[in-house]
Scaffold this motif. Sequence first.
Motif, short mmCIF file in Angstrom:
data_model
loop_
_atom_site.label_atom_id
_atom_site.label_comp_id
_atom_site.label_asym_id
_atom_site.label_seq_id
_atom_site.Cartn_x
_atom_site.Cartn_y
_atom_site.Cartn_z
N GLU A 97 -9.75 7.32 1.59
CA GLU A 97 -9.62 5.86 1.52
C GLU A 97 -8.52 5.37 2.46
OE1 GLU A 97 -10.92 2.97 -0.15
OE2 GLU A 97 -12.57 4.41 -0.10
N TRP A 98 -7.46 6.17 2.55
CA TRP A 98 -6.39 5.83 3.47
C TRP A 98 -6.68 6.39 4.87
CZ3 TRP A 98 -3.01 2.91 5.44
CH2 TRP A 98 -2.09 3.38 6.37
N PHE A 99 -6.79 7.71 4.96
CA PHE A 99 -6.84 8.33 6.29
C PHE A 99 -8.08 7.96 7.10
CE2 PHE A 99 -3.80 11.29 4.19
CZ PHE A 99 -2.76 11.15 5.09
N PRO B 274 0.24 2.13 11.74
CA PRO B 274 -0.28 2.50 10.42
C PRO B 274 0.51 3.62 9.76
CG PRO B 274 -2.04 2.39 12.05
CD PRO B 274 -0.75 2.26 12.80
N ASN B 275 0.93 3.39 8.53
CA ASN B 275 1.64 4.40 7.74
C ASN B 275 1.69 3.92 6.29
OD1 ASN B 275 3.07 6.77 7.27
ND2 ASN B 275 4.45 6.45 9.01
N LEU B 276 2.12 4.78 5.42
CA LEU B 276 2.35 4.42 4.02
C LEU B 276 3.84 4.60 3.73
CD1 LEU B 276 -0.70 6.20 2.30
CD2 LEU B 276 -0.43 3.77 2.81
N PRO B 277 4.50 3.62 3.15
CA PRO B 277 3.94 2.36 2.67
C PRO B 277 3.67 1.36 3.81
CG PRO B 277 6.33 2.37 2.37
CD PRO B 277 5.95 3.73 2.88
N THR C 169 5.05 -1.99 8.51
CA THR C 169 5.26 -0.67 7.91
C THR C 169 6.73 -0.30 8.07
OG1 THR C 169 4.55 0.35 10.00
CG2 THR C 169 2.90 0.22 8.24
N GLU C 170 7.07 0.91 7.72
CA GLU C 170 8.43 1.49 7.67
C GLU C 170 9.15 1.01 6.40
OE1 GLU C 170 9.70 4.00 9.53
OE2 GLU C 170 7.71 4.02 10.42
N THR C 171 9.40 1.97 5.54
CA THR C 171 9.95 1.67 4.22
C THR C 171 11.17 0.75 4.26
OG1 THR C 171 9.22 3.87 3.59
CG2 THR C 171 10.73 2.76 2.08
N ASP D 172 -8.66 2.75 5.57
CA ASP D 172 -7.66 1.69 5.72
C ASP D 172 -6.69 1.93 6.89
OD1 ASP D 172 -8.88 0.46 3.66
OD2 ASP D 172 -7.24 0.64 2.23
N LYS D 173 -6.35 3.18 7.14
CA LYS D 173 -5.41 3.47 8.23
C LYS D 173 -5.95 2.94 9.55
CE LYS D 173 -2.43 7.10 10.03
NZ LYS D 173 -1.78 8.39 9.78
N LYS D 174 -7.29 2.94 9.66
CA LYS D 174 -7.90 2.47 10.90
C LYS D 174 -8.28 0.99 10.86
CE LYS D 174 -9.94 7.02 11.58
NZ LYS D 174 -11.08 7.85 11.23
N GLY E 100 0.84 -1.21 0.00
CA GLY E 100 0.00 0.00 0.00
C GLY E 100 0.87 1.25 0.00
N PHE E 101 0.57 2.16 -0.90
CA PHE E 101 1.28 3.45 -0.93
C PHE E 101 0.47 4.41 -1.80
CE2 PHE E 101 4.81 6.38 -2.20
CZ PHE E 101 5.11 6.81 -0.92
N TRP E 102 0.94 5.64 -1.86
CA TRP E 102 0.35 6.61 -2.78
C TRP E 102 0.64 6.17 -4.22
CZ3 TRP E 102 -2.90 9.44 -0.28
CH2 TRP E 102 -2.65 9.82 1.04
N ALA E 103 -0.21 6.58 -5.15
CA ALA E 103 -0.03 6.24 -6.55
C ALA E 103 1.05 7.13 -7.17
CB ALA E 103 -1.35 6.39 -7.31
N1 LIG Z 1 9.25 6.51 8.58
C1 LIG Z 1 8.22 6.19 7.63
C2 LIG Z 1 7.67 7.49 7.05
C3 LIG Z 1 6.50 7.21 6.15
C4 LIG Z 1 5.82 8.48 5.64
O1 LIG Z 1 6.19 9.62 5.98
N2 LIG Z 1 4.82 8.26 4.80
C5 LIG Z 1 4.11 9.35 4.14
C6 LIG Z 1 4.35 9.26 2.65
S1 LIG Z 1 6.05 9.32 2.22
C7 LIG Z 1 2.62 9.24 4.37
O2 LIG Z 1 1.85 9.84 3.61
N3 LIG Z 1 2.16 8.51 5.39
C8 LIG Z 1 0.75 8.33 5.63
C9 LIG Z 1 0.31 8.72 7.01
O3 LIG Z 1 1.03 9.51 7.66
O4 LIG Z 1 -0.76 8.27 7.41
C10 LIG Z 1 8.80 5.29 6.52
O5 LIG Z 1 10.02 5.36 6.29
O6 LIG Z 1 8.05 4.52 5.92
#
Ligand SMILES: N[C@@H](CCC(=O)N[C@@H](CS)C(=O)NCC(=O)O)C(=O)O
Length: 208
Positions: free
Chosen positions: A43-45, A57-60, A70-72, A48-50, A9-12
Amino acid sequence: MSSLTLNLGFWALPLRAQPIRYIFELAQYPYQQTNYTFKESKEWFEKDKKELGLDFPNLPYLIHGDFKITETQNIINYALDITKQQNLQGYGLTRYKVDNVRFLCDELIAKIFLASTKTGEEKKAEINNSVNPKLKYLQGALGNKQFFFEDKLTLADIYVYTAVNGLQHLLNDEYKQFVQTFGPFMKNFEEIPLIKAYHSSNRYPKLS
Ligand SMILES: N[C@@H](CCC(=O)N[C@@H](CS)C(=O)NCC(=O)O)C(=O)O
């Protein structure tokens, strides 16, 4: 393990999570994507985030069967493991050199996106302080080589490609001063057959 559905899951957008997509593509490893858009960010905030049952919860995010993380950089490590592509990390001390570029670019990609959302003096400051100095270091490290390390593809190349592609599309005026170094490098990456096929597929979330 591989028979379980894997969803990323991530932004497009081909930004922070894009290296993860390349890792799956280079291994031809089956994966699904949930690509959220800013327009439908609810859809995310809101949903799905919940509701996905993610601990943090975070993207990706990555969901593989019941396994959710989570955590890239954590997801990158998992993707390298399950696709058996640890070779992309390099060997011996080179591993740390590769990771140097990997972590620098992870931050750079976020800064490029941030700069692109700003205007005027604020944008200029972000570019001059956070973006261009790092690109100059990368330019020096690459020189006129096609790959950063050991004449073969590593995670460093995947990360720099992702960052410079972001620069090219989001801050095109800045890209111009780096095109001489990065142009041939970008083309070399794009000519890798699996990358070429991926870039022309509908799995690739393009910028603009
Ligand atoms: N430390 C996290 C940071 C992730 C992050 O900042 N995600 C941003 C996009 S780059 C986001 O939109 N997160 C969704 C949210 O905060 O709900 C990682 O490395 O994955």
